[in-house]
Structure formats: structure tokens, C-alpha cells
Design an enzyme around this catalytic site. Structure first.
Site, PDB file in Angstrom:
ATOM      1  N   VAL A 104     -15.623  -1.343   3.712  1.00  0.00           N
ATOM      2  CA  VAL A 104     -14.625  -0.278   4.366  1.00  0.00           C
ATOM      3  C   VAL A 104     -14.385   0.888   3.275  1.00  0.00           C
ATOM      4  CG1 VAL A 104     -13.784  -1.801   5.552  1.00  0.00           C
ATOM      5  CG2 VAL A 104     -13.100  -1.801   2.948  1.00  0.00           C
TER       6      VAL A 104
ATOM      7  N   ALA B  17      -3.843   3.764 -11.403  1.00  0.00           N
ATOM      8  CA  ALA B  17      -3.678   4.807 -10.546  1.00  0.00           C
ATOM      9  C   ALA B  17      -4.020   4.518  -9.249  1.00  0.00           C
ATOM     10  CB  ALA B  17      -4.385   5.904 -11.105  1.00  0.00           C
TER      11      ALA B  17
ATOM     12  N   SER C 121      -0.465  -3.651  -5.887  1.00  0.00           N
ATOM     13  CA  SER C 121      -0.415  -4.419  -7.259  1.00  0.00           C
ATOM     14  C   SER C 121       0.763  -4.287  -8.323  1.00  0.00           C
ATOM     15  CB  SER C 121      -1.641  -4.393  -8.073  1.00  0.00           C
ATOM     16  OG  SER C 121      -1.448  -4.875  -9.433  1.00  0.00           O
TER      17      SER C 121
ATOM     18  N   ILE D 214      -1.521 -13.576  -9.742  1.00  0.00           N
ATOM     19  CA  ILE D 214      -2.096 -14.638  -8.930  1.00  0.00           C
ATOM     20  C   ILE D 214      -3.383 -15.398  -9.372  1.00  0.00           C
ATOM     21  CG2 ILE D 214      -2.661 -14.794  -6.349  1.00  0.00           C
ATOM     22  CD1 ILE D 214       0.135 -13.693  -7.043  1.00  0.00           C
TER      23      ILE D 214
ATOM     24  N   ASN E 192      -6.480  -5.365   2.343  1.00  0.00           N
ATOM     25  CA  ASN E 192      -6.738  -6.269   1.151  1.00  0.00           C
ATOM     26  C   ASN E 192      -7.731  -5.824   0.322  1.00  0.00           C
ATOM     27  OD1 ASN E 192      -6.214  -8.848  -0.283  1.00  0.00           O
ATOM     28  ND2 ASN E 192      -8.050  -8.946   0.491  1.00  0.00           N
TER      29      ASN E 192
ATOM     30  N   GLY F   5     -11.681  -7.400   3.372  1.00  0.00           N
ATOM     31  CA  GLY F   5     -11.825  -8.127   2.136  1.00  0.00           C
ATOM     32  C   GLY F   5     -11.403  -9.832   2.144  1.00  0.00           C
TER      33      GLY F   5
ATOM     34  N   TYR G 168      -7.284   1.361 -12.273  1.00  0.00           N
ATOM     35  CA  TYR G 168      -6.836   0.705 -11.402  1.00  0.00           C
ATOM     36  C   TYR G 168      -5.344   1.008 -10.949  1.00  0.00           C
ATOM     37  CZ  TYR G 168      -5.548  -3.991  -9.342  1.00  0.00           C
ATOM     38  OH  TYR G 168      -5.160  -5.040  -8.607  1.00  0.00           O
TER      39      TYR G 168
END
Length: 255
Positions: free
Chosen positions: A72, A165, A150, A196, A98, A20, A163
Site C-alpha cells: 500500500v 511524527a 498510536s 497492545i 491499519n 495489513g 514513528y
């Protein structure tokens, strides 16, 4: 792994795959690794032109770099990604997982398909990539595996249960695998970014962005370079005693 260390190009002679890597954090990581001397495979899913631009920028630092398309979440694509990288750049010693997706929604609105997509992208894809990377790393008795998680994988985030989890699962994978590989010369660590300034944040209103900045003790959003610099530290041959760690560049939001 024997290599001549340099203060300016400490990763010279190494080969990295960054999944990514056509934009945002992945792009910054690819550029940082190339500037440090690593050859870089810039993996992308759909943004071919952007990925080729990243690879060209990497080559401007004197490193070799190629853009390789691949989903991926598909094992066959991961196998091809590693095969092409090894053939063109050399055996992979640095793997940065990533690639991933995020989705904000109520838990009760989360469908089975939503859940599966998040788990596939954020947890199964790193599983595939690590399994593909390990045989060569074990043969060399050297490697650096760095998973991008994260802050929500640590604390959990409301409206982002699936997300959170998936990213929490990636943290657990990191810790467990680091123990399993402890004596092999391969380190496994995770970076868990806070807020970010990427496309996801840029899509918010100016008011919301200001609120997030104000809630962050350092008074600003993080940048992709903040994450890339953390990855660069973990990728160093000199960090051999640092494994199983979750480093969270978050501006003091979580202490």
C-alpha cells in the site's frame, strides 16, 4: 446509505478493506467486521498463508472475504487492491488504514531512508488508500474511514521520533479531512492504541512486559480485540455524528 440495521450484523451489505490484516490488530479488525456482517478484503504484503487463514475465518461468520496482496506504499498496488475488492465484494464503504511499521532508535541514528520508510508506510499509504476510496464513497454519500494511529502520535515517544511524527501526521490528516468531508455522509476518525500485546510487545523481555503492564492503570496490556472493538464502534452506520475524533484505547495510560 440505506440498509437494514441488525443488532447482530449491523454491517451487513457493506464492504471493508483492512490493510495489513494478516496478523495482530489488522487480523482482529477483519474478523470483527466480518462477524458484524461486512464483506472483507484482507490486505497483506508478504504473509499469504496467514491472510488466507484470516479470510477463511471471516467466511466462517457468513460474510464473504478475500485475501489480496498489495504494497500500500505503492499507488499502483492500491489501485489494484480497490479494483479487485470492488469487483469481487462490492463498492468499498469501510476503509481501515491499519498497515504500518515501527522503529525504535535514537533520532541522531535515524537515516533519511529510515525516515522515508516510516512516512511511506504510516502516512503516504493511508493517503493513497483514502484517495482511492473517496470517489465511490462520495457517490454514495456514505463511508467510514478509520485510521490506526498510536498513542505516540498524541504524546510523542522518545527513541521513536520518526514513528511518532508519522502517526502524528496521520492524526492531523484525520482531523482535517473530517472537516472537509463533514457534509458528505463520510466520517473520518482515528484509533490511537496504547501498549497492545502484539508481536512487537511479545519480543520484549518478561520484565519489560511486566513493567508496561504495571504502568498501565488497568493493570494489563491491551489486546488486538480491544482495538477491533473500538474500530467496530466507529464503523457503525449509527456513528454519523462522530467524526474527526482520536480515540485512544490505552488502559488509562493517557487521560
Amino acid at each position: 446509505m440505506n440498509q437494514t440495521l441488525s443488532t447482530t450484523r449491523p454491517l451487513f451489505g457493506q464492504t471493508a478493506i483492512v490493510t495489513g490484516a494478516s496478523r495482530g490488530i489488522g487480523r482482529a479488525i477483519a474478523l470483527a467486521l466480518a462477524k458484524a456482517g461486512a464483506n472483507v478484503a484482507v490486505n497483506y504484503l508478504t504473509r499469504e498463508n496467514s491472510a488466507r487463514e484470516v479470510a477463511l475465518h471471516c467466511r466462517s461468520y457468513g460474510s464473504n472475504a478475500i485475501a489480496i496482496q498489495g504494497d500500500v506504499t505503492k499507488k499502483s498496488d492500491v489501485t489494484r487492491l480497490f479494483k479487485e475488492t470492488s469487483a469481487q465484494l462490492g463498492s468499498v464503504t469501510l476503509l481501515i488504514n491499519n498497515a504500518g511499521i515501527a522503529r525504535s532508535q535514537l533520532f541522531l541514528d535515524t537515516t533519511e531512508s529510515d525516515w522515508d520508510q516510516l512516512m511511506d508506510a504510516n502516512l503516504k499509504a493511508p493517503f493513497y488508500c483514502i484517495q482511492e476510496a473517496l470517489p465511490a464513497m462520495l457517490q454514495r454519500q456514505y463511508g467510514r474511514i478509520i485510521n490506526i494511529s498510536s498513542i505516540w502520535g498524541i504524546t510523542g515517544g522518545s527513541y521513536e521520533v520518526a514513528y511518532s511524527a508519522s502517526k502524528g501526521g496521520l492524526i492531523a490528516l484525520t482531523k482535517a479531512l473530517a472537516k472537509e468531508l463533514g457534509t458528505t455522509g463520510i466520517t473520518v476518525n482515528a484509533v490511537a492504541p496504547g501498549a497492545i500485546d502484539t508481536e512487537m510487545i511479545q519480543a520484549l523481555t518478561e520484565e519489560d512486559r511486566a513493567r508496561i503492564s504495571a504502568d498501565t492503570p488497568v493493570g494489563r496490556l491491551g489486546t488486538p480485540d480491544d482495538i477491533a472493538n473500538t474500530v467496530l464502534f466507529l464503523a457503525s452506520p449509527q456513528t454519523s455524528f462522530l467524526t474527526g475524533q482520536i480515540i485512544s484505547p490505552n488502559g488509562g495510560l493517557l487521560t
